[in-house]
Design a protein around this motif. Structure first.
Motif, PDB file in Angstrom:
ATOM      1  N   GLY A   1     -15.436  43.018  66.716  1.00 52.66           N
ATOM      2  CA  GLY A   1     -16.246  42.338  67.725  1.00 52.66           C
ATOM      3  C   GLY A   1     -15.618  41.029  68.158  1.00 52.66           C
ATOM      4  N   SER A   2     -15.039  40.303  67.226  1.00 52.41           N
ATOM      5  CA  SER A   2     -14.379  39.042  67.537  1.00 52.41           C
ATOM      6  C   SER A   2     -13.148  39.271  68.409  1.00 52.41           C
ATOM      7  CB  SER A   2     -13.976  38.348  66.234  1.00 52.41           C
ATOM      8  OG  SER A   2     -13.214  37.211  66.499  1.00 52.41           O
ATOM      9  N   VAL A   3     -12.360  40.277  68.082  1.00 53.62           N
ATOM     10  CA  VAL A   3     -11.151  40.587  68.854  1.00 53.62           C
ATOM     11  C   VAL A   3     -11.526  41.011  70.278  1.00 53.62           C
ATOM     12  CG1 VAL A   3      -9.235  42.226  69.081  1.00 53.62           C
ATOM     13  CG2 VAL A   3      -9.705  41.156  66.877  1.00 53.62           C
ATOM     14  N   ILE A   4     -12.523  41.866  70.406  1.00 55.27           N
ATOM     15  CA  ILE A   4     -12.954  42.326  71.733  1.00 55.27           C
ATOM     16  C   ILE A   4     -13.508  41.158  72.545  1.00 55.27           C
ATOM     17  CG2 ILE A   4     -14.661  43.751  72.939  1.00 55.27           C
ATOM     18  CD1 ILE A   4     -14.148  45.883  70.754  1.00 55.27           C
ATOM     19  N   GLY A   5     -14.269  40.285  71.921  1.00 58.33           N
ATOM     20  CA  GLY A   5     -14.789  39.108  72.606  1.00 58.33           C
ATOM     21  C   GLY A   5     -13.680  38.194  73.096  1.00 58.33           C
ATOM     22  N   ASN A   6     -12.625  38.049  72.306  1.00 62.23           N
ATOM     23  CA  ASN A   6     -11.475  37.231  72.696  1.00 62.23           C
ATOM     24  C   ASN A   6     -10.737  37.863  73.874  1.00 62.23           C
ATOM     25  OD1 ASN A   6      -9.687  35.060  72.469  1.00 62.23           O
ATOM     26  ND2 ASN A   6      -8.319  36.204  71.143  1.00 62.23           N
ATOM     27  N   ILE A   7     -10.574  39.183  73.837  1.00 57.97           N
ATOM     28  CA  ILE A   7      -9.866  39.883  74.919  1.00 57.97           C
ATOM     29  C   ILE A   7     -10.654  39.783  76.223  1.00 57.97           C
ATOM     30  CG2 ILE A   7      -9.202  42.183  75.753  1.00 57.97           C
ATOM     31  CD1 ILE A   7      -8.337  42.797  72.867  1.00 57.97           C
ATOM     32  N   THR A   8     -11.949  39.988  76.170  1.00 57.91           N
ATOM     33  CA  THR A   8     -12.752  39.982  77.391  1.00 57.91           C
ATOM     34  C   THR A   8     -12.991  38.569  77.931  1.00 57.91           C
ATOM     35  OG1 THR A   8     -14.816  39.969  76.138  1.00 57.91           O
ATOM     36  CG2 THR A   8     -13.954  42.114  76.819  1.00 57.91           C
ATOM     37  N   GLY A   9     -12.683  37.556  77.156  1.00 60.04           N
ATOM     38  CA  GLY A   9     -12.894  36.180  77.602  1.00 60.04           C
ATOM     39  C   GLY A   9     -11.607  35.453  77.901  1.00 60.04           C
ATOM     40  N   PRO A  10     -11.159  34.616  76.973  1.00 59.46           N
ATOM     41  CA  PRO A  10     -10.007  33.753  77.255  1.00 59.46           C
ATOM     42  C   PRO A  10      -8.692  34.499  77.505  1.00 59.46           C
ATOM     43  CG  PRO A  10     -10.771  33.462  74.987  1.00 59.46           C
ATOM     44  CD  PRO A  10     -11.762  34.341  75.681  1.00 59.46           C
ATOM     45  N   VAL A  11      -8.484  35.623  76.848  1.00 60.71           N
ATOM     46  CA  VAL A  11      -7.237  36.366  77.065  1.00 60.71           C
ATOM     47  C   VAL A  11      -7.189  36.910  78.489  1.00 60.71           C
ATOM     48  CG1 VAL A  11      -5.909  38.392  76.370  1.00 60.71           C
ATOM     49  CG2 VAL A  11      -6.903  36.917  74.629  1.00 60.71           C
ATOM     50  N   THR A  12      -8.277  37.498  78.942  1.00 64.26           N
ATOM     51  CA  THR A  12      -8.320  38.036  80.304  1.00 64.26           C
ATOM     52  C   THR A  12      -8.193  36.916  81.330  1.00 64.26           C
ATOM     53  OG1 THR A  12      -9.587  39.967  79.653  1.00 64.26           O
ATOM     54  CG2 THR A  12      -9.764  39.296  81.951  1.00 64.26           C
ATOM     55  N   GLU A  13      -8.823  35.799  81.091  1.00 65.27           N
ATOM     56  CA  GLU A  13      -8.717  34.654  81.996  1.00 65.27           C
ATOM     57  C   GLU A  13      -7.260  34.204  82.120  1.00 65.27           C
ATOM     58  OE1 GLU A  13     -10.362  30.071  82.258  1.00 65.27           O
ATOM     59  OE2 GLU A  13     -11.507  31.562  81.134  1.00 65.27           O
ATOM     60  N   LYS A  14      -6.566  34.133  80.991  1.00 63.05           N
ATOM     61  CA  LYS A  14      -5.163  33.717  80.989  1.00 63.05           C
ATOM     62  C   LYS A  14      -4.288  34.742  81.714  1.00 63.05           C
ATOM     63  CE  LYS A  14      -1.347  32.612  77.948  1.00 63.05           C
ATOM     64  NZ  LYS A  14      -0.773  32.851  76.656  1.00 63.05           N
ATOM     65  N   VAL A  15      -4.513  36.025  81.456  1.00 59.92           N
ATOM     66  CA  VAL A  15      -3.707  37.080  82.082  1.00 59.92           C
ATOM     67  C   VAL A  15      -3.903  37.083  83.597  1.00 59.92           C
ATOM     68  CG1 VAL A  15      -3.404  39.580  82.284  1.00 59.92           C
ATOM     69  CG2 VAL A  15      -3.535  38.525  80.033  1.00 59.92           C
ATOM     70  N   ILE A  16      -5.135  37.005  84.051  1.00 54.60           N
ATOM     71  CA  ILE A  16      -5.400  37.014  85.494  1.00 54.60           C
ATOM     72  C   ILE A  16      -4.768  35.782  86.157  1.00 54.60           C
ATOM     73  CG2 ILE A  16      -7.190  36.857  87.268  1.00 54.60           C
ATOM     74  CD1 ILE A  16      -8.952  38.582  85.460  1.00 54.60           C
ATOM     75  N   THR A  17      -4.856  34.634  85.518  1.00 52.44           N
ATOM     76  CA  THR A  17      -4.239  33.424  86.062  1.00 52.44           C
ATOM     77  C   THR A  17      -2.729  33.597  86.169  1.00 52.44           C
ATOM     78  OG1 THR A  17      -5.998  32.040  85.160  1.00 52.44           O
ATOM     79  CG2 THR A  17      -3.934  30.938  85.716  1.00 52.44           C
ATOM     80  N   GLU A  18      -2.108  34.146  85.135  1.00 52.25           N
ATOM     81  CA  GLU A  18      -0.656  34.364  85.167  1.00 52.25           C
ATOM     82  C   GLU A  18      -0.271  35.364  86.251  1.00 52.25           C
ATOM     83  OE1 GLU A  18       0.825  35.351  81.280  1.00 52.25           O
ATOM     84  OE2 GLU A  18       0.140  33.456  80.418  1.00 52.25           O
ATOM     85  N   VAL A  19      -1.064  36.410  86.425  1.00 54.36           N
ATOM     86  CA  VAL A  19      -0.796  37.395  87.483  1.00 54.36           C
ATOM     87  C   VAL A  19      -0.879  36.733  88.854  1.00 54.36           C
ATOM     88  CG1 VAL A  19      -1.759  39.435  88.638  1.00 54.36           C
ATOM     89  CG2 VAL A  19      -1.418  39.445  86.164  1.00 54.36           C
TER      90      VAL A  19
END
Length: 131
Positions: A14-32
């Motif tokens: 649950g912690s890993v999925i929460g991290n992916i759907t939040g800050p990780v996705t935000e960082k990836v979209i910004t980089e894209v």
């Protein structure tokens, strides 16, 4: 033999999925957006630099994720992006160079993301979601 640690694995998952759907996705979209807009800027018409300097990026949370948006605030940007490029290479009436020179292309925003930058964008996404 009973399996131990199932509850801990579920909590960590649950912690890993929460991290992916939040800050990780935000960082990836910004980089894209940064990568794609960089490629788009290379083929954006630069007669007075107003257009290329009006580029913006916006990251917006949505109910089911996030949306990244890249655009231009110059009021004529949509018309230039949608132009057919029929004047490419022809001299401007005021003598300030040629239309669409030196490397500019019509539909520059889409081409920056979908044609020129696609390989780097895919690599950015792959690298960003690597566990």
């Amino acid at each position: 033999m009973p399996v131990k640690g199932i509850k801990r694995v579920q909590l960590n998952m649950g912690s890993v999925i929460g991290n992916i759907t939040g800050p990780v996705t935000e960082k990836v979209i910004t980089e894209v957006m940064i990568v794609g807009s960089g490629y788009a800027a290379q083929i954006t018409p630069i007669h007075t630099s107003t257009l290329v300097n009006s580029m913006y990026r916006e990251l917006k949370p949505e109910p089911r994720g996030m949306t990244g948006r890249v655009g231009y605030t110059a009021n004529y940007a949509a018309r230039v992006n949608a132009a057919g490029g029929t004047l490419k290479g022809k001299p401007r009436p005021d003598g300030s160079g040629n239309y669409w020179d030196p490397d500019a292309e019509p539909d520059f925003l889409r081409k920056g993301f979908e044609r020129d930058g696609i390989a780097d964008i895919k690599a950015t996404i792959k690298r960003g979601y690597k566990l």
